[in-house]
Design a protein around this motif. Structure first.
Motif, PDB file in Angstrom:
ATOM      1  N   LYS A 230      42.791  52.848  38.814  1.00  0.00           N
ATOM      2  CA  LYS A 230      43.389  53.451  38.764  1.00  0.00           C
ATOM      3  C   LYS A 230      42.632  54.563  37.868  1.00  0.00           C
ATOM      4  N   ALA A 231      42.287  54.077  36.938  1.00  0.00           N
ATOM      5  CA  ALA A 231      40.734  54.368  36.234  1.00  0.00           C
ATOM      6  C   ALA A 231      39.554  54.214  36.856  1.00  0.00           C
ATOM      7  N   SER A 232      39.483  53.309  38.056  1.00  0.00           N
ATOM      8  CA  SER A 232      38.065  53.265  38.634  1.00  0.00           C
ATOM      9  C   SER A 232      37.770  54.711  39.087  1.00  0.00           C
ATOM     10  N   GLY A 233      39.095  55.362  39.625  1.00  0.00           N
ATOM     11  CA  GLY A 233      38.336  57.191  40.244  1.00  0.00           C
ATOM     12  C   GLY A 233      39.546  57.268  41.909  1.00  0.00           C
ATOM     13  N   ARG A 242      45.208  50.120  49.604  1.00  0.00           N
ATOM     14  CA  ARG A 242      44.299  48.980  49.210  1.00  0.00           C
ATOM     15  C   ARG A 242      44.738  47.720  47.971  1.00  0.00           C
ATOM     16  N   TYR A 243      46.614  48.414  47.431  1.00  0.00           N
ATOM     17  CA  TYR A 243      46.615  47.014  46.171  1.00  0.00           C
ATOM     18  C   TYR A 243      48.172  47.427  46.795  1.00  0.00           C
ATOM     19  N   PRO A 244      48.470  48.015  46.108  1.00  0.00           N
ATOM     20  CA  PRO A 244      50.510  47.589  45.970  1.00  0.00           C
ATOM     21  C   PRO A 244      50.954  47.073  47.616  1.00  0.00           C
ATOM     22  N   VAL A 245      50.022  48.380  48.463  1.00  0.00           N
ATOM     23  CA  VAL A 245      50.811  48.089  49.556  1.00  0.00           C
ATOM     24  C   VAL A 245      50.456  46.946  50.566  1.00  0.00           C
ATOM     25  N   ARG A 246      49.045  46.423  50.134  1.00  0.00           N
ATOM     26  CA  ARG A 246      48.977  45.071  50.724  1.00  0.00           C
ATOM     27  C   ARG A 246      49.717  44.060  50.162  1.00  0.00           C
ATOM     28  N   MET A 247      49.324  44.058  49.014  1.00  0.00           N
ATOM     29  CA  MET A 247      50.485  42.969  48.409  1.00  0.00           C
ATOM     30  C   MET A 247      51.451  42.797  48.947  1.00  0.00           C
TER      31      MET A 247
END
Length: 327
Positions: A230-233, A242-247
């Motif tokens: 989230k901090a990466s913008g 890209r992250y929660p759903v993929r995992m």
């Protein structure tokens, strides 16, 4: 990858051999045999059947041989593509199954597609909007889907279709297309009749997958790597996909093999209720009449589909999660 595929193919061959042996022994363990069923049917018509007549039928069908000789004869033929002869249908097992297996596969894979296409988006929505009205509504529908047996839902849909729409939801074809050659009109008729079996077979599985997807996404949303992302913008949608759903897709992909088993195992009763021309009623009648070559071949094919589904699950896990290694 070649080493991985070689090991899996070796495991598959051993598993299929073990399954064929166990299924053959279980079918043989049932009291009586097909010769006694034939004798009972003849006696029901008023014919006088003696023990010698029953034994003659048993010798004619090869049922007088020890079970291991019967198994070896069936296995050696199966390795050459010959699964034996169906006594009930008076035709080779391959022909009896070949007529219905394409429809079975169409129902099974359509049901899987429906389950994953519906459950994954709803599960993600429920996780992102937890405790909202939509989350509670999906939970309620999910619990109802898990609680209602497939055959009962099939009976309810048949009743509603007949009472309020004047149409039967049984079968996979309209009467004019039942024995017609394949054409675009027959394909459209088949797809229109496919909706009810897919809904009936996929309701409980969809409800379970919705709850699983919701729990998996919720578990990933609060992890530190998501907060760092989230901090990466990244935009909320990019971050989510890209992250929660993929995992979260890992446990969903891992269940593909036994989800296929679940669909196929529920097909015989549903197929019998809805009068579907697939392998479900064929399998049920084979078990009831102890047509062991037909029943054994169907069990063998069902297990083969399960193993293929498990193999695809392993490949999907490798593609989804780089942390998973083939070793």
């Amino acid at each position: 990858m070649i080493s991985f595929l070689s090991r899996r193919l070796a495991y598959t061959a051993f598993t299929l051999l073990l399954v064929s042996f166990v299924s053959f022994v279980i079918i043989q363990a049932a009291p009586g045999d097909y010769a006694e069923i034939v004798a009972a049917k003849r006696a029901a018509t008023g014919a006088i059947i003696s023990a010698a007549d029953v034994q003659a039928v048993r010798v004619e069908l090869g049922l007088d041989k020890p079970w291991y000789e019967q198994y070896w004869r069936w296995l050696s033929g199966a390795l050459q593509g010959d699964f034996g002869y169906s006594w009930q249908w008076r035709r080779p097992v391959g022909e009896a199954i070949g007529e219905r297996m394409p429809l079975t596969l169409a129902i099974a894979f359509s049901t899987l597609l429906f389950m994953y296409a519906v459950s994954i988006p709803i599960g993600i929505y429920s996780a992102v909007h937890r405790y909202s009205f939509g989350d509670h509504a999906s939970s309620l529908i999910g619990y109802l889907g898990l609680a209602i047996p497939n055959f009962l839902l099939a009976l309810v849909l048949m009743y509603l279709g007949q009472k309020y729409f004047g149409q039967s939801v049984g079968g996979l074809f309209s009467p004019e297309f039942a024995n017609a050659p394949w054409s675009w009109a027959r394909v459209k008729d088949f797809l229109s009749h496919l909706v009810i079996p897919v809904l009936v077979l996929g309701t409980a599985g969809t409800a379970y997958l919705i709850r699983s997807m919701r729990a998996a996404v919720l578990d990933e949303l609060d992890k530190m790597y998501v907060l760092a992302a989230k901090a990466s913008g990244l935009s909320p949608m990019q971050l989510l996909i890209r992250y929660p759903v993929r995992m979260a897709l890992n446990p969903i992909a891992a269940t593909l093999g036994w989800r296929l088993t679940y669909v196929i195992s529920g097909a015989p009763i549903v197929g019998y209720v809805l009068a579907l021309p697939d392998t479900g009623p064929l399998f049920l009648n084979a078990l009831l009449n102890q047509d062991m070559y037909l029943a054994g071949a169907l069990i063998f094919l069902y297990c083969l589909l399960t193993i293929i589904g498990t193999f695809v699950s392993d490949l999907l896990l490798v593609l989804l999660d780089p942390r998973i290694r083939l070793e």
